[in-house]
Design a protein around this motif. Structure first.
Motif: not given
Length: 377
Positions: A3-4, A265-267, A293-300
């Motif tokens: 995604y990044q 994780p960064v690719t 770019l580093q992103f976060g995925t919704f967890e809770s």
């Protein structure tokens, strides 16, 4: 693709598409050849949810949210073709990839299916027109036409995917549109395709993916927040920077909704990925940053009670955080509320790693221990 890396790769793909449109329009991806279109294959019934149909319209980054892909249960649709000579349609189904459906699982990207009936003579005549061959150095406009999928169904339920006759530039001939408009609209239904936002995220007002707090300093935005789409299904899907609002006071905050994210994780860029069309390496630091770019995925999602939310009033005046390079795996985005109204200045907190706090237009800060404890639980 990671995604990044998506924004840059999408731009390169878009540039290639534009070049194709400007240079000549024969052989566009997803379209039948300009000449020699085969006869359409008959199948057991129409299927507007077939994965090879919506893949030409929607681009969903890999691994952003944990999604249930409904189309995985559907086989690919056959290639479009000309109407068989003995085929007698009783219904036409027009599949347009736009809109959404909300259910107990969340919000889905949808396909809108219109069913039409009536006299099919004009439509069959329009579909029988040959597609035009592109001429030498064919000049075409650079606009892209989004054409619905067209299925025809007979009285026994057999169906075929019809090919739209094309002009020399790959655009659909108007006769088909005119014939479809003459048919009577008998039904419209929206069918789910891909789960865009899960029910917990939807209820909490959380996006499915957002940039890490570090990026709020690097790019001067609040988290580069994104959902899996930025508008109607079929539109280009890109991260949308959210510019920081004017600094608001957190005085009187009596609650906060909390969106928790797991860091993706960064690719690293693949060899040769940072090269232009002539093979020269890019030296633009911003471009290189966009690729990593580093992103976060919704967890809770959760909420802060009044006592914990009261700690946010001092957030903007907290102590500057010391230099730190510890790895981050989880962070939270807090949306303070005052009298039931969500404020436009979110607060980001690293839940591990350096455990810093970020407010718009400020450097990294040290969060109050009680606030960090309340978030970590």
């Amino acid at each position: 693709m990671a995604y990044q890396q998506y924004p840059v790769r999408f731009a390169l793909a878009a540039a290639a598409t534009l070049a194709l449109l400007l240079s000549g329009c024969a052989g566009l991806p997803g379209y039948p050849a300009a000449t020699g279109t085969p006869v359409a294959q008959l199948v057991a019934g129409i299927d507007c949810q077939a994965p090879n149909l919506n893949s030409n319209w929607m681009v969903f980054p890999e691994g952003v949210p944990t999604q249930t892909d409904l189309t995985a249960a559907h086989p690919d649709a056959p290639e479009p073709g000309t109407v068989p000579a003995d085929f007698e349609p009783v219904a036409a189904h027009v599949c347009t990839f736009k809109g959404s459906v909300v259910d107990d699982q969340g919000r889905w990207a949808a396909v809108t299916v219109e069913t039409r009936g009536g006299d099919f003579g004009p439509l069959l005549s329009a579909l029988a027109l040959p597609s035009d061959q592109a001429g030498f150095n064919q000049a075409c406009t650079a606009d892209m036409e989004f054409v619905p999928e067209l299925w025809l169904e007979n009285a026994t339920g057999e169906a075929m995917r019809a090919a739209w006759p094309r002009t020399a530039c790959g655009k659909t001939k108007r006769a088909t549109w005119t014939a479809l408009d003459q048919l009577e609209l008998t039904d419209t239904v929206k069918l789910p395709l891909v789960l865009e936002i899960t029910r917990p995220a939807l209820d909490a007002g959380c996006v499915m993916s957002t940039g890490t707090p570090e990026q709020s300093l690097q790019f001067g935005v609040t988290g580069l927040q994104t959902s899996t789409t930025t508008g109607e299904v079929g539109e280009n899907i890109l991260p949308v920077p959210v510019p920081p609002a004017e600094m608001l006071s957190y005085d009187g905050v009596d609650g906060a909704s909390v969106c928790v994210y797991t860091v993706d994780p960064v690719t690293e860029p693949e060899p040769g990925e940072l090269r232009d069309s002539e093979g020269m390496e890019f030296s633009d630091n911003l471009l290189e940053s966009m690729l990593t770019l580093q992103f976060g995925t919704f967890e809770s999602a959760t909420v802060l009670g009044t006592d914990a939310a009261a700690l946010l009033a001092a957030a903007a005046s907290a102590v500057p955080a010391p230099a730190c390079t510890a790895d981050l795996t989880r962070f939270a985005v807090l949306w303070p509320e005052r009298a039931g109204t969500r404020l436009d200045s979110p607060i980001q907190v690293e839940l591990d790693g350096c455990q810093r706090l970020f407010v718009p237009a400020s450097e990294a800060l040290v969060p109050a221990p009680a606030l960090l404890a309340a978030l970590i639980g």
